[in-house]
Design a protein around this motif. Sequence first.
Motif, mmCIF file in Angstrom:
data_model
loop_
_atom_site.group_PDB
_atom_site.id
_atom_site.type_symbol
_atom_site.label_atom_id
_atom_site.label_comp_id
_atom_site.label_asym_id
_atom_site.label_seq_id
_atom_site.Cartn_x
_atom_site.Cartn_y
_atom_site.Cartn_z
ATOM 1 N N ILE A 17 46.696 92.682 -44.546
ATOM 2 C CA ILE A 17 46.618 91.266 -44.167
ATOM 3 C C ILE A 17 45.527 90.578 -44.991
ATOM 4 O O ILE A 17 45.702 89.443 -45.448
ATOM 5 N N ALA A 18 44.410 91.262 -45.227
ATOM 6 C CA ALA A 18 43.344 90.683 -46.057
ATOM 7 C C ALA A 18 43.836 90.427 -47.479
ATOM 8 O O ALA A 18 43.539 89.381 -48.071
ATOM 9 N N VAL A 19 44.621 91.354 -48.027
ATOM 10 C CA VAL A 19 45.191 91.174 -49.373
ATOM 11 C C VAL A 19 46.136 89.971 -49.365
ATOM 12 O O VAL A 19 46.088 89.119 -50.264
ATOM 13 N N ALA A 20 46.998 89.906 -48.353
ATOM 14 C CA ALA A 20 47.960 88.804 -48.265
ATOM 15 C C ALA A 20 47.245 87.458 -48.146
ATOM 16 O O ALA A 20 47.651 86.472 -48.770
ATOM 17 N N LYS A 21 46.189 87.403 -47.349
ATOM 18 C CA LYS A 21 45.428 86.152 -47.200
ATOM 19 C C LYS A 21 44.757 85.754 -48.515
ATOM 20 O O LYS A 21 44.734 84.584 -48.877
ATOM 21 N N ALA A 22 44.204 86.745 -49.221
ATOM 22 C CA ALA A 22 43.580 86.445 -50.515
ATOM 23 C C ALA A 22 44.621 85.900 -51.484
ATOM 24 O O ALA A 22 44.371 84.910 -52.191
ATOM 25 N N HIS A 23 45.802 86.512 -51.509
ATOM 26 C CA HIS A 23 46.885 86.035 -52.375
ATOM 27 C C HIS A 23 47.270 84.607 -52.021
ATOM 28 O O HIS A 23 47.451 83.760 -52.898
ATOM 29 N N GLN A 24 47.387 84.342 -50.742
ATOM 30 C CA GLN A 24 47.744 82.992 -50.288
ATOM 31 C C GLN A 24 46.690 81.973 -50.724
ATOM 32 O O GLN A 24 47.014 80.870 -51.173
ATOM 33 N N MET A 25 45.418 82.336 -50.625
ATOM 34 C CA MET A 25 44.350 81.420 -51.033
ATOM 35 C C MET A 25 44.369 81.180 -52.548
ATOM 36 O O MET A 25 44.162 80.058 -53.000
ATOM 37 N N VAL A 26 44.624 82.238 -53.311
ATOM 38 C CA VAL A 26 44.695 82.073 -54.767
ATOM 39 C C VAL A 26 45.842 81.125 -55.116
ATOM 40 O O VAL A 26 45.677 80.222 -55.950
ATOM 41 N N GLU A 27 46.995 81.296 -54.490
ATOM 42 C CA GLU A 27 48.121 80.396 -54.751
ATOM 43 C C GLU A 27 47.771 78.954 -54.387
ATOM 44 O O GLU A 27 48.116 78.030 -55.122
ATOM 45 N N LYS A 28 47.073 78.776 -53.275
ATOM 46 C CA LYS A 28 46.683 77.425 -52.844
ATOM 47 C C LYS A 28 45.728 76.782 -53.852
ATOM 48 O O LYS A 28 45.922 75.640 -54.278
ATOM 49 N N VAL A 29 44.700 77.532 -54.254
ATOM 50 C CA VAL A 29 43.711 77.006 -55.201
ATOM 51 C C VAL A 29 44.359 76.761 -56.563
ATOM 52 O O VAL A 29 44.179 75.697 -57.165
ATOM 53 N N LEU A 30 45.131 77.719 -57.046
ATOM 54 C CA LEU A 30 45.769 77.558 -58.353
ATOM 55 C C LEU A 30 46.754 76.395 -58.332
ATOM 56 O O LEU A 30 46.792 75.590 -59.271
ATOM 57 N N GLY A 31 47.527 76.285 -57.269
ATOM 58 C CA GLY A 31 48.452 75.156 -57.147
ATOM 59 C C GLY A 31 47.731 73.819 -57.213
ATOM 60 O O GLY A 31 48.182 72.886 -57.884
ATOM 61 N N ALA A 32 46.600 73.728 -56.525
ATOM 62 C CA ALA A 32 45.813 72.487 -56.547
ATOM 63 C C ALA A 32 45.241 72.211 -57.931
ATOM 64 O O ALA A 32 45.188 71.053 -58.373
ATOM 65 N N ARG A 33 44.837 73.244 -58.659
ATOM 66 C CA ARG A 33 44.260 73.071 -60.002
ATOM 67 C C ARG A 33 45.329 72.748 -61.051
ATOM 68 O O ARG A 33 45.039 72.131 -62.067
ATOM 69 N N LEU A 34 46.569 73.197 -60.805
ATOM 70 C CA LEU A 34 47.651 72.903 -61.744
ATOM 71 C C LEU A 34 48.262 71.516 -61.519
ATOM 72 O O LEU A 34 48.854 70.940 -62.430
ATOM 73 N N ALA A 35 48.121 70.993 -60.314
ATOM 74 C CA ALA A 35 48.733 69.707 -59.968
ATOM 75 C C ALA A 35 48.355 68.572 -60.932
ATOM 76 O O ALA A 35 49.230 67.794 -61.331
ATOM 77 N N PRO A 36 47.082 68.439 -61.355
ATOM 78 C CA PRO A 36 46.751 67.364 -62.298
ATOM 79 C C PRO A 36 47.491 67.474 -63.638
ATOM 80 O O PRO A 36 47.629 66.487 -64.353
ATOM 81 N N LEU A 37 47.977 68.679 -63.959
ATOM 82 C CA LEU A 37 48.752 68.855 -65.192
ATOM 83 C C LEU A 37 50.232 68.518 -64.968
ATOM 84 O O LEU A 37 51.030 68.576 -65.901
#
Length: 152
Positions: A17-37
Motif C-alpha cells: 500500500i505504501a508503494v501504491a500511495k507513492a506511485h499515486q503521488m508521483v503521478e499526481k505531481v508529474l501530471g501537475a508539472r506536465l500540465a503547463p506544457l
Amino acid sequence: MSRDILPWDMPRFRNWIAVAKAHQMVEKVLGARLAPLGLKLAQHDILANICRMPGLTQNELAERLLVGRSNLSMLLPELERRGWVERRADPADRRVRRLHLTGEGQTLTLAALKVQAEVIERMMTILSDQECAQVGDYMRRIAAQMSLWGTD
C-alpha cells in the motif's frame, strides 16, 4: 475467539500500500508539472516511448505502454492532430506504419522528459545511491514475479 487476519494487518500488504500511495503521488505531481506544457501523463508516456525508440509500430508501442490498445488508438490521432507525432510507411512493408515525433513533438518531449527527471530526482534524493539501487532491484524482481502469473 479467533480473529481472521485482515490484509492491513500483514506487513507485506501494508508495505505494498505504501508503494501504491507513492506511485499515486508521483503521478499526481508529474501530471501537475506536465500540465503547463499542455500534456497529460498518458500522452507523455507515448511521446517518451516514441522518442526513445523512433519508428515503433502502434502494436510495439502498445506492448511497451501501461495504457490499453483502445486507449492508445484514441490518443495517437490527438497527438497527430496537435502536430507532435506522424505515422510513416515502413519502406520494407508499406502496410506497416511507423511512429515518429515531429520536430515540435521532439522539442516538447525533451522538455517533458526534463520535467520528469526533475520530479524523479527530487523524489529519490531522500535515498542513498545504494538504497535507490535497491528500490530498483526490488521493483524489477516484483515485476518479474508478476510476469510469471500472466494477465489471464
